[in-house]
Every structure is written in structure tokens, then in C-alpha cells.
Write an enzyme that holds these catalytic residues in place. Structure first.
Site, mmCIF file in Angstrom:
data_model
loop_
_atom_site.group_PDB
_atom_site.id
_atom_site.type_symbol
_atom_site.label_atom_id
_atom_site.label_comp_id
_atom_site.label_asym_id
_atom_site.label_seq_id
_atom_site.Cartn_x
_atom_site.Cartn_y
_atom_site.Cartn_z
ATOM 1 N N CYS A 12 -1.770 6.364 6.627
ATOM 2 C CA CYS A 12 -1.949 4.950 6.289
ATOM 3 C C CYS A 12 -1.445 4.059 7.413
ATOM 4 C CB CYS A 12 -1.302 4.594 4.947
ATOM 5 S SG CYS A 12 0.489 4.580 4.976
ATOM 6 N N CYS A 52 5.956 3.668 -1.288
ATOM 7 C CA CYS A 52 6.320 2.786 -0.161
ATOM 8 C C CYS A 52 7.835 2.722 0.012
ATOM 9 C CB CYS A 52 5.784 1.380 -0.384
ATOM 10 S SG CYS A 52 4.027 1.340 -0.769
HETATM 11 FE FE1 FES Z 1 2.068 2.507 2.975
HETATM 12 FE FE2 FES Z 1 3.038 0.567 1.320
HETATM 13 S S1 FES Z 1 0.984 1.218 1.523
HETATM 14 S S2 FES Z 1 4.026 1.492 2.990
#
Ligand code: FES
Length: 143
Positions: A34, A103
Site C-alpha cells: 500500500c 494502520c
Molecule cells: Fe495503510 Fe492506513 S491504509 S496505513
């Protein structure tokens, strides 16, 4: 998805953002899936974390949890900082939406990584103290 007032407040006014010059430890964790990366700087005085700052490419939840996590470990001993869990950080923020729980792991692991670096700089093997630092579980982030 609803965020608590505390999450919104820490997201809008994050504490301890930035870098520390001549830090005693720097940790970086993240997941290329991500693209979210967290870097944490610590200054250590005796056995206490005298200063801590972070920088992140993470989302709002990552910013809020790091802000709270740095507040919770500043001035504490290294031992106490290592005991801080992402659950405790989330509780201090009155919770996170379930899809954002992962997260909060970035902050917890960045602290461990920074402490690990601190020990390495002093020629001490950090693994027995800090443990293995796994990759943050981030593969399913939808940024
Ligand atoms: Fe990866 Fe929140 S979506 S840190």
C-alpha cells in the site's frame, strides 16, 4: 466509516511530526503493497525516551495513531515503550473503524524498530530485547 473525535483531533493536529537531528535510533517500517511507510526517530537519555518524532506516508488513521503513540511513550522508559501495543493506542483514541485497525500497527512496529536501531548502534543485539519485527500487516490496504 466513523472516526472518533480524538482520532480526528490527532489527525488534524498531529503531535511530534518531523525529524530529530542526531537521533539515538531510527526505525522504518512499512509495506510496499500500500506504499505506506513510517519512520520514527528517538532520542534516549539514560533509560528514557526523551524525545520522539515520526514521519509517515500512511493514511489519516496512521497519522492519528502515531501521534498518540509518540505522546504515550515520550518521557517513558524504553521498557514501557516496548510494551505499548496498537490496541492500547487505539483505546487511547476511543477506537478505530475495523478496516483501519491494521494502520495502527505501523506506529507500534516503528517504535520497536527505532529501539532496535538504538541497541544496534550500541553494539547490543536487539532481538532478545525487542523480538523480531515482522512486516506490518498491510497487504489489504485500500489507500
Ligand atoms: Fe495503510 Fe492506513 S491504509 S496505513
Amino acid at each position: 466509516m466513523a472516526y472518533s473525535e480524538k482520532v480526528m483531533e490527532h489527525f488534524a493536529n498531529p503531535r511530534n511530526v518531523g525529524e530529530i537531528e542526531n537521533p539515538d535510533g531510527v526505525g522504518e517500517v512499512g509495506n510496499p503493497t500500500c506504499g505506506d511507510i513510517m519512520r520514527m526517530y528517538i532520542k534516549v537519555d539514560g533509560d528514557k525516551i526523551s524525545d520522539v518524532k515520526f514521519m509517515t506516508f500512511g493514511c489519516g488513521a496512521a497519522i492519528a495513531t502515531s501521534s498518540m503513540a509518540t505522546e504515550l511513550i515520550k518521557g517513558k522508559t524504553i521498557d514501557d515503550a516496548l510494551k505499548l501495543t496498537n490496541r492500547a493506542v487505539m483505546e487511547a483514541l476511543d477506537g478505530l473503524p475495523a478496516v483501519k485497525v491494521h494502520c495502527s500497527v505501523l506506529a507500534e512496529q516503528a517504535i520497536k524498530s527505532a529501539v532496535s536501531d538504538y541497541y544496534k548502534r550500541r553494539g547490543i543485539d536487539p532481538t532478545p530485547i525487542v523480538g523480531e519485527i515482522p512486516e506490518a500487516e498491510h497487504g489489504h490496504c485500500a489507500v
